[in-house]
Motif scaffolding. Structure first.
Motif, PDB file in Angstrom:
ATOM      1  N   THR A  42       0.826  -1.217   0.000  1.00  0.00           N
ATOM      2  CA  THR A  42       0.000   0.000   0.000  1.00  0.00           C
ATOM      3  C   THR A  42       0.851   1.254   0.000  1.00  0.00           C
ATOM      4  N   GLU A  45       2.515   1.879  -3.298  1.00  0.00           N
ATOM      5  CA  GLU A  45       1.560   2.486  -4.229  1.00  0.00           C
ATOM      6  C   GLU A  45       1.393   3.971  -3.935  1.00  0.00           C
ATOM      7  N   GLN A  46       1.331   4.307  -2.647  1.00  0.00           N
ATOM      8  CA  GLN A  46       1.183   5.714  -2.250  1.00  0.00           C
ATOM      9  C   GLN A  46       2.425   6.522  -2.613  1.00  0.00           C
ATOM     10  N   ALA A  65       9.746   0.070  -4.101  1.00  0.00           N
ATOM     11  CA  ALA A  65       8.556  -0.736  -3.844  1.00  0.00           C
ATOM     12  C   ALA A  65       8.973  -2.018  -3.150  1.00  0.00           C
ATOM     13  N   GLN A  82       1.733  -7.808  -7.041  1.00  0.00           N
ATOM     14  CA  GLN A  82       1.527  -6.355  -6.975  1.00  0.00           C
ATOM     15  C   GLN A  82       2.851  -5.598  -7.034  1.00  0.00           C
ATOM     16  N   LEU A  86       4.278  -2.782  -9.765  1.00  0.00           N
ATOM     17  CA  LEU A  86       4.793  -1.474  -9.363  1.00  0.00           C
ATOM     18  C   LEU A  86       6.211  -1.259  -9.872  1.00  0.00           C
TER      19      LEU A  86
END
Length: 273
Positions: A42, A45-46, A65, A82, A86
């Motif tokens: 998370t 991603e932010q 990441a 994920q 990224l």
């Protein structure tokens, strides 16, 4: 004089509400590029979202990441998928923050080791550098890294706080070393004073680890007690002092090293704030 902050936690709640002001103060202090640390899927991603939102030039803000060893217990097959997505984004320049933390043991050690190996496999597959965390685990980290090092383009032990044995083992593996405001702490960082002389030019980088590790030697201190990238110059000053270098010389070679490690574009002096 240009500086690059290779590790700032801009997604942390204490900074996220005032990102633009924090960045403007950093640019004004000569910190021309920053690498935002991803510590979970998370937050990774932010961090990428902040790069896109706050840097319309595509030249100032980059990110990593990864999943911090504290959160290794949350790792799943989805995490790998994920993160791989990224890591395919242009502004994401390294795998991590990942590694081993045997100091707090927030996740079981076998799980930390498994998740670290997952990160290293991704780095090998994608040929990206690795942003490593290590506390009280240097010998085990070296053992694991040995199996991957020849296939990795590069790796940095970020926020190095260890002893001489750990430093020399890392240098023997051709790792880079990140130094933070820990070196400015007269209570627990003085052992780093002679050690920073041992880090070769081309293997040393500087980082704030903001909002953590406010340099204790900083004067005046911010009322908030919170660290910012704008204070990276204090880390520069302390490291230069103990390496016997001028601040300008240290800024030059650590900035060049960071640009090469993260494959960052050059920023013209007139482009700085």
């Amino acid at each position: 004089m240009q500086l690059i902050d290779i590790g700032v936690n801009l997604t942390h709640p204490s900074l996220a509400t005032q990102c633009e002001a924090v960045l403007q103060r950093a640019y004004a202090a000569g910190v021309c590029q920053l690498v935002l640390t991803g510590t979970s899927v998370t937050e990774s991603e932010q961090a990428l979202a902040l790069c896109r939102q706050l840097d319309d030039t595509g030249q100032r803000l980059f990110s990593t990441a990864g999943v911090h060893p504290h959160d290794a217990s949350s790792w799943s097959a989805d995490s790998a998928r994920q993160l791989k997505a990224l890591l395919g984004e242009a502004q994401v320049r390294a795998v991590g923050e990942c590694g081993l933390d045997f100091n707090r043991d927030f996740s079981p050690r076998p799980q930390q080791e498994k998740v670290l190996e997952e990160h290293l496999a991704l780095a090998v597959e994608l040929q990206l550098p690795v942003f490593l965390h290590e506390r009280d685990a240097d010998q085990r980290l070296v053992e694991i890294l040995r199996d991957y090092r020849d296939r990795l383009p590069a790796a940095v032990v970020h926020c190095f706080t260890g002893e001489k044995r750990a430093l020399f083992n890392y240098l023997d593996l051709d790792l880079h070393i990140g130094i933070t405001g820990w070196i400015c702490d007269e209570r627990r960082g003085t052992h780093l004073h002679p050690l920073v002389r041992e880090i070769p030019v081309g293997r040393l980088m500087l980082e704030s680890d903001a909002p953590f590790l406010l340099p204790r030697s900083l004067r005046p201190k911010p009322k908030s007690g919170r660290n910012e990238p704008a204070f990276l110059g204090e880390v520069l000053r302390e490291v230069a002092l103990h390496r016997g270098e001028t601040q300008a010389a240290l800024a030059s070679h650590t900035t060049e090293c960071a640009r090469r490690f993260f494959n960052l574009p050059a920023v013209a002096p007139h482009a700085e704030a």
